[in-house]
Design a protein around this motif. Structure first.
Motif, short mmCIF file in Angstrom:
data_model
loop_
_atom_site.label_atom_id
_atom_site.label_comp_id
_atom_site.label_asym_id
_atom_site.label_seq_id
_atom_site.Cartn_x
_atom_site.Cartn_y
_atom_site.Cartn_z
N ARG A 193 -4.93 -8.03 -0.34
CA ARG A 193 -3.65 -8.74 -0.23
C ARG A 193 -3.75 -10.15 -0.77
O ARG A 193 -2.81 -10.68 -1.35
CB ARG A 193 -3.21 -8.77 1.24
CG ARG A 193 -1.77 -9.26 1.41
CD ARG A 193 -1.20 -8.75 2.72
NE ARG A 193 0.24 -8.98 2.74
CZ ARG A 193 0.82 -10.01 3.35
NH1 ARG A 193 0.08 -10.89 3.99
NH2 ARG A 193 2.13 -10.13 3.33
N LYS A 194 -4.93 -10.79 -0.58
CA LYS A 194 -5.10 -12.15 -1.06
C LYS A 194 -5.19 -12.22 -2.58
O LYS A 194 -4.55 -13.06 -3.21
CB LYS A 194 -6.36 -12.76 -0.44
CG LYS A 194 -6.66 -14.17 -0.97
CD LYS A 194 -7.93 -14.74 -0.36
CE LYS A 194 -8.21 -16.13 -0.93
NZ LYS A 194 -9.46 -16.72 -0.39
N HIS A 195 -6.00 -11.35 -3.17
CA HIS A 195 -6.29 -11.45 -4.60
C HIS A 195 -5.39 -10.59 -5.48
O HIS A 195 -5.19 -10.92 -6.66
CB HIS A 195 -7.75 -11.05 -4.86
CG HIS A 195 -8.75 -11.96 -4.19
ND1 HIS A 195 -8.93 -13.27 -4.57
CD2 HIS A 195 -9.62 -11.73 -3.18
CE1 HIS A 195 -9.88 -13.81 -3.81
NE2 HIS A 195 -10.31 -12.91 -2.96
N HIS A 196 -4.84 -9.50 -4.95
CA HIS A 196 -4.07 -8.56 -5.78
C HIS A 196 -2.90 -8.00 -4.96
O HIS A 196 -2.85 -6.81 -4.64
CB HIS A 196 -4.98 -7.42 -6.27
CG HIS A 196 -6.17 -7.90 -7.05
ND1 HIS A 196 -6.10 -8.17 -8.40
CD2 HIS A 196 -7.45 -8.17 -6.65
CE1 HIS A 196 -7.30 -8.59 -8.81
NE2 HIS A 196 -8.12 -8.60 -7.77
N GLY A 197 -1.97 -8.90 -4.67
CA GLY A 197 -0.87 -8.56 -3.78
C GLY A 197 -0.03 -7.36 -4.20
O GLY A 197 0.32 -6.52 -3.37
N LEU A 198 0.31 -7.28 -5.48
CA LEU A 198 1.15 -6.17 -5.94
C LEU A 198 0.40 -4.85 -5.83
O LEU A 198 0.98 -3.83 -5.46
CB LEU A 198 1.57 -6.42 -7.40
CG LEU A 198 2.52 -7.59 -7.64
CD1 LEU A 198 2.89 -7.67 -9.13
CD2 LEU A 198 3.78 -7.48 -6.79
N TRP A 199 -0.87 -4.86 -6.17
CA TRP A 199 -1.69 -3.65 -6.06
C TRP A 199 -1.82 -3.24 -4.59
O TRP A 199 -1.75 -2.05 -4.27
CB TRP A 199 -3.06 -3.89 -6.67
CG TRP A 199 -4.01 -2.74 -6.51
CD1 TRP A 199 -3.93 -1.52 -7.12
CD2 TRP A 199 -5.18 -2.70 -5.68
NE1 TRP A 199 -4.98 -0.72 -6.72
CE2 TRP A 199 -5.75 -1.42 -5.84
CE3 TRP A 199 -5.79 -3.62 -4.83
CZ2 TRP A 199 -6.93 -1.03 -5.17
CZ3 TRP A 199 -6.95 -3.25 -4.16
CH2 TRP A 199 -7.50 -1.97 -4.34
N TYR A 200 -1.99 -4.22 -3.73
CA TYR A 200 -2.09 -3.95 -2.29
C TYR A 200 -0.84 -3.22 -1.80
O TYR A 200 -0.93 -2.21 -1.09
CB TYR A 200 -2.27 -5.26 -1.54
CG TYR A 200 -2.08 -5.14 -0.04
CD1 TYR A 200 -3.10 -4.65 0.77
CD2 TYR A 200 -0.87 -5.51 0.55
CE1 TYR A 200 -2.92 -4.53 2.14
CE2 TYR A 200 -0.68 -5.40 1.92
CZ TYR A 200 -1.71 -4.91 2.71
OH TYR A 200 -1.51 -4.79 4.06
N ARG A 201 0.33 -3.72 -2.19
CA ARG A 201 1.57 -3.08 -1.76
C ARG A 201 1.72 -1.68 -2.34
O ARG A 201 2.22 -0.77 -1.70
CB ARG A 201 2.77 -3.94 -2.14
CG ARG A 201 2.88 -5.21 -1.31
CD ARG A 201 4.22 -5.88 -1.48
NE ARG A 201 4.44 -6.34 -2.84
CZ ARG A 201 5.55 -6.96 -3.24
NH1 ARG A 201 6.54 -7.16 -2.40
NH2 ARG A 201 5.66 -7.36 -4.48
N GLU A 202 1.23 -1.53 -3.58
CA GLU A 202 1.33 -0.22 -4.25
C GLU A 202 0.50 0.84 -3.55
O GLU A 202 0.96 1.98 -3.38
CB GLU A 202 0.87 -0.37 -5.71
CG GLU A 202 0.88 0.93 -6.49
CD GLU A 202 0.31 0.76 -7.88
OE1 GLU A 202 -0.08 1.77 -8.50
OE2 GLU A 202 0.23 -0.39 -8.37
N VAL A 203 -0.70 0.49 -3.13
CA VAL A 203 -1.60 1.50 -2.56
C VAL A 203 -1.42 1.67 -1.05
O VAL A 203 -1.80 2.71 -0.49
CB VAL A 203 -3.08 1.17 -2.86
CG1 VAL A 203 -3.34 1.20 -4.35
CG2 VAL A 203 -3.50 -0.15 -2.26
N THR A 204 -0.83 0.69 -0.39
CA THR A 204 -0.67 0.78 1.07
C THR A 204 0.77 1.06 1.50
O THR A 204 1.00 1.53 2.61
CB THR A 204 -1.14 -0.51 1.76
OG1 THR A 204 -0.29 -1.59 1.35
CG2 THR A 204 -2.59 -0.82 1.40
#
Length: 217
Positions: A193-204
């Motif tokens: 979430r800190k370093h790759h917010g968009l990716w975090y939202r995509e996978v979670t």
């Protein structure tokens, strides 16, 4: 709260990455041995000069084929998006570890994406220039001018590739958790979430609003 780690790299991707790293090291050392007389002692690692000359092009070809595996896995994640441009404008905040002031990004940040495309270009240049100067098989089909240009391009691409890998290794160590991700394949949700917010939202699927973007930087 769900604190289960997120899979960032599969076993196949990690294996592919480390095979590329190993073969790159061997190709770089053998290439340096052939590049300058002062570095010829490195040929002892490969059984002497003749074996170094024989093995180097095969190592380079193997590296390129293995690297294609990484390209197939990651090329979609390395397209530039609008937030990347904003991230670059605030890269000073990232360097100061103040990422709450930068827009969320995908699986890779703009620096990683730029490195990906530089590596791909260098690999292609090394492949085609290497074929031109590969005396055992192809150099007989090219004139001396073409061979000289190919040798120059090969050396230049190799130099850029080595520098890029040094930057890659340094950045991986500097951003805590990056090396661990390529070793174990997983990252914490807080890291993602800190370093790759968009990716975090995509996978979670977590649609929690992102922290506000600072106007400084």
């Amino acid at each position: 709260m769900n604190d289960k780690p997120i899979v960032r790299y599969t076993v196949n991707q990690r294996t592919n990455h480390w095979l590329v790293a190993i073969v790159f090291l061997m190709a770089a050392l053998s290439g340096l041995a052939l590049f300058h007389p002062g570095l010829f002692w490195l040929s002892n690692l490969f059984g002497g000069g003749p074996w170094t000359r024989i093995l180097h092009p095969y190592l380079g070809l193997t590296m390129f084929v293995l690297f294609l595996g990484l390209v197939c896995s990651f090329w979609r994640a390395n397209y530039f998006i609008t937030n990347d441009r904003l991230w670059l404008r605030r890269v000073g905040l990232v360097i100061r570890n103040e990422e709450e002031g930068v827009p969320p990004i995908g699986k890779y940040n703009p620096g990683q994406k730029l490195l990906f495309w530089v590596l791909l270009i260098c690999m292609l240049v090394l492949l085609f220039s290497g074929l031109v100067i590969w005396r055992a098989w192809f150099s007989a089909y090219f004139g001396i001018t073409s061979i000289r240009w190919a040798m120059l391009l090969h050396a230049l691409a190799g130099f850029i590739l080595v520098l890029s890998i040094i930057v890659h290794v340094y950045a991986g160590i500097w951003i805590r958790g990056s090396v661990d991700a390529m070793v174990h394949g997983r990252v914490s949700r807080a890291w993602a979430r800190k370093h790759h917010g968009l990716w975090y939202r995509e996978v979670t699927g977590d649609e929690t609003p992102e922290r506000p973007i600072s106007k400084k930087g």
